[in-house]
Every structure is written in structure tokens, then in C-alpha cells.
Design a protein around this motif. Structure first.
Motif, short mmCIF file in Angstrom:
data_model
loop_
_atom_site.label_atom_id
_atom_site.label_comp_id
_atom_site.label_asym_id
_atom_site.label_seq_id
_atom_site.Cartn_x
_atom_site.Cartn_y
_atom_site.Cartn_z
N VAL A 4 -17.27 -60.85 67.41
CA VAL A 4 -17.80 -62.19 67.13
C VAL A 4 -17.55 -62.58 65.68
O VAL A 4 -17.24 -63.74 65.38
CB VAL A 4 -19.30 -62.25 67.46
N THR A 5 -17.65 -61.61 64.77
CA THR A 5 -17.55 -61.93 63.34
C THR A 5 -16.12 -61.99 62.83
O THR A 5 -15.85 -62.69 61.87
CB THR A 5 -18.34 -60.89 62.54
N ARG A 6 -15.19 -61.25 63.45
CA ARG A 6 -13.82 -61.23 62.93
C ARG A 6 -13.17 -62.61 63.01
O ARG A 6 -12.58 -63.10 62.05
CB ARG A 6 -12.96 -60.20 63.67
N ASN A 7 -13.25 -63.25 64.16
CA ASN A 7 -12.72 -64.61 64.33
C ASN A 7 -13.86 -65.63 64.33
O ASN A 7 -13.88 -66.55 65.15
CB ASN A 7 -11.92 -64.71 65.63
N GLY A 8 -14.78 -65.44 63.41
CA GLY A 8 -15.94 -66.34 63.35
C GLY A 8 -15.56 -67.78 63.03
O GLY A 8 -16.19 -68.72 63.53
N LEU A 12 -20.14 -51.19 67.16
CA LEU A 12 -19.74 -51.97 65.98
C LEU A 12 -18.61 -52.93 66.32
O LEU A 12 -18.54 -54.04 65.78
CB LEU A 12 -19.32 -51.02 64.86
N ASN A 13 -17.71 -52.52 67.22
CA ASN A 13 -16.64 -53.43 67.65
C ASN A 13 -17.19 -54.62 68.42
O ASN A 13 -16.58 -55.70 68.40
CB ASN A 13 -15.64 -52.67 68.51
N VAL A 14 -18.31 -54.45 69.12
CA VAL A 14 -18.93 -55.58 69.81
C VAL A 14 -19.38 -56.64 68.80
O VAL A 14 -19.20 -57.85 69.02
CB VAL A 14 -20.11 -55.10 70.66
N ILE A 15 -19.93 -56.19 67.68
CA ILE A 15 -20.34 -57.13 66.64
C ILE A 15 -19.11 -57.75 65.97
O ILE A 15 -19.06 -58.95 65.69
CB ILE A 15 -21.23 -56.44 65.60
N LYS A 16 -18.09 -56.93 65.74
CA LYS A 16 -16.89 -57.45 65.08
C LYS A 16 -16.13 -58.44 65.95
O LYS A 16 -15.40 -59.28 65.44
CB LYS A 16 -15.96 -56.29 64.71
#
Length: 342
Positions: free
Chosen positions: A97-101, A91-95
Motif C-alpha cells: 500500500v505504501t510503495r505506490n501510495g 511487512l510486504n503487505v504494508i509495503k
């Protein structure tokens, strides 16, 4: 009357199922303890997953189609994302990219602007250098278009040659494919094609767009301009802009990993109730392990909250009334925060 009662029972929505399950869990925690209750809930969840998997496999015909058909089934592939949701590392791998999208998107927009500017320069001054090797597909044309002589024509030719004593060799028919320039194509005759070429070939090559363009001679008048063009694209787009995007993703993933390690470290070295750290108990008679297990055990506080929730409010003591009021206030604040955040 009986018919109306039956119809009302059928139309009634199951609004009380969720509160009933919550009350059963709280009652089981109060009766048999938190540990056995968690074990029972885990076993029930496991049984639910097994039943779901068996039913899904049976409905999709997996037992009769074989393992190859199951693996190639596209409709069941979305169930694999449940593993990503449950595993914190994935889930951190996805985050990452999405956190600082927003930063990644803005940097990508900057890359597109630079590609557009380089495409304009290439279209105006270096149009002849955008010559690339291509592989054309062979057209599947009908028999009449491939130069094959029909059967009736062959028969007439054979009869004519037998009367005139001429040769029966059929003359070769030239194909249009032999006259095609296979492998060479201009890719910058229009500005749109220049943009597509620079965007597609430039970003996918390690050395930039210069790796796929024509290799100019040093005697050409635009040789120096071409060298500057290739070097600027390489340094600005490939080295700076793309590495900015990769750096944001890598730094975000590193921050998420640090946050996870920090949370685990806090849980191991800090009391959950009073917030005292492990080093505060070095010279004390009570060790840190004894403190978190007996004096400030978080499960004892949870048991007290469950007691307040299941006990009749008219039988509350002074501390129980205060805790019940704090629980109501905290629940209200959390619900409001979720509404604002959502």
C-alpha cells in the motif's frame, strides 16, 4: 575534590556503551567464531524480550487482572506491530500500500471528483429519487413530555369521578412518535447531503448508488436518465476506478513477493563473492557447494574484515592496508548515501 569527581561521574553521559558493545561483538567473532557469537546474541535478545515481557506484565497488573483485561487493554496493542516489522511477509503487505501510495492517492482523488460530479447531477435532476429507509432512535424524553399524567392530577380525577359517578378510565394520550414518518427520509435536499449519500452508499454497494435509491417506474419521464445515471456510476466508479486501486495494491504485492523469491534464488544459486552461477560449475572439478564453502566462503571474508578492524594499524600488511582503506571509503559512501536518502 572528591565531591566534584563524584558529581562529574554522575553527570557523564554513557557515550561509550555502544562502541564497547560493538567491540565486544567483533572480538567475540574473532575469538570464538561467527556461529557461536550469533547464538549468544540470539540468546541475549531472547532473554531481553522475556525480561521486558515479564516487567511489562507486572507493571500493568496482568497477574491480578486476568487474561480478559489483558486482551482488552488498548495501550498494549501497539506492541503487536513488532510482529509485523519482524515478519517479512506481513511487512510486504504494508509495503504493497505504501510503495505506490502516490498512485493510489491520485486514483482516490479521481474517484472523489467523479463522486462530486455524480452528486451534482443527482442534486439537479434526480433529487426525488434520493429517498432512503432509515431507522430513527427513540428519543428518551422526561416523564412530563411523554404524556404521563402526574400523580396529583390522577388523584383529583379519581375524586371528581367518584362524586359525579363517571368512569375512572384514563383517556389515552396520543404520542408524537405515532405521527412520525419512520423509515423514510430525503437525502438529497442539499448538495452536501447528496455528496455524502453518493460517497457513503455508492462506494459501499456492489452495484453503485443505484442499489439504495428509489426504484422508478418505466412510465416516469426521467426513467431513461435514471438508468443511464446508475449504469455510468457502476461502470466508471465501481468497475474501473475501484478496480484500479485494487489492481495497484495487488500488483505491488506480487512484485514484492517476486523480489523476495528472486533474492532467495540468487543466494542459493550464485556465489556471493565472485557472482558465478551454479551452472558454471557443471563440468568443473570443483562443485558449486565446494566453491562457496572453501574457495569463496563469505564467512572467511568476514573474518578477515574483523581481523583488520581489531588489529593494530601499525602492524598491517600490504593487503590488510588496502582492505582497511576500502572499508573506510565504503563506510563514508554508505553514510553519505543514508544522509541523502534520509
Amino acid at each position: 575534590m572528591q565531591r566534584w569527581t563524584n558529581m562529574s561521574f554522575l553527570n557523564m553521559e554513557p557515550v561509550g556503551i555502544r562502541p564497547f558493545l560493538v567491540s565486544v561483538m567483533l572480538r567475540s567473532i574473532y575469538t570464538i567464531g561467527l556461529g557461536p557469537t550469533l547464538i549468544l546474541l540470539g540468546a541475549a535478545n531472547l532473554c531481553n524480550k522475556i525480561v521486558f515481557l515479564v516487567s511489562f506484565v507486572g507493571n500493568r497488573g496482568t497477574f491480578t487482572r486476568g487474561y480478559r483485561a489483558v486482551i482488552m487493554d488498548i495501550s498494549s496493542s501497539h506492541h503487536l506491530f513488532d510482529l509485523v516489522y519482524r515478519e517479512e511477509t506481513l511487512l510486504n503487505v504494508i509495503k504493497s500500500v505504501t510503495r505506490n501510495g502516490r498512485s493510489i492517492i491520485l486514483t482516490a482523488v479521481l474517484a472523489l471528483i467523479l463522486v462530486y460530479l455524480f452528486s451534482i447531477v443527482g442534486f439537479l435532476f434526480l433529487k426525488d429519487d434520493f429517498i432512503m429507509e432509515v431507522e430513527r432512535l427513540k428519543n428518551r424524553t422526561p416523564v412530563a413530555d411523554t404524556g404521563t399524567v402526574p400523580t396529583t392530577t390522577l388523584t383529583a380525577m379519581m375524586e371528581t369521578c367518584s362524586k359525579d359517578n363517571c368512569t375512572t378510565t384514563i383517556p389515552a394520550i396520543e404520542s408524537d412518535e405515532d405521527n412520525d414518518e419512520d423509515g423514510i427520509e430525503r437525502t438529497c435536499d442539499t448538495l452536501l447531503m447528496c455528496i455524502v449519500t453518493v460517497l457513503n452508499q455508492g462506494l459501499r454497494n456492489g452495484g453503485g448508488v443505484g442499489d439504495v435509491l428509489r426504484k422508478p417506474s418505466k412510465d416516469e419521464p426521467l426513467f431513461a436518465a435514471r438508468v443511464v445515471y446508475d449504469l455510468l456510476f457502476y461502470f466508471i466508479v465501481i468497475i474501473i476506478v475501484l478496480n484500479l486501486i485494487f489492481g495497484v495494491i495487488i500488483d505491488t504485492f506480487a512484485d514484492l513477493r517476486s523480489e523476495k523469491q528472486k533474492k532467495e534464488e540468487i543466494l542459493k544459486t550464485t556465489c556471493f563473492i565472485c557472482g558465478l552461477e551454479r551452472d558454471k560449475f557443471d563440468n568443473k572439478t570443483v562443485s558449486f557447494e565446494e566453491h562457496i564453502k572453501s574457495e569463496h566462503s563469505m564467512w572467511h571474508y568476514l573474518y578477515f574484515i574483523v581481523l583488520v578492524r581489531v588489529k593494530d594499524p601499525t602492524e598491517y600488511t600490504g593487503p590488510e592496508s588496502y582492505v582497511a582503506q576500502m572499508i573506510v571509503t565504503l563506510t563514508y559512501l554508505v553514510s553519505k548515501w543514508l544522509e541523502i536518502a534520509g
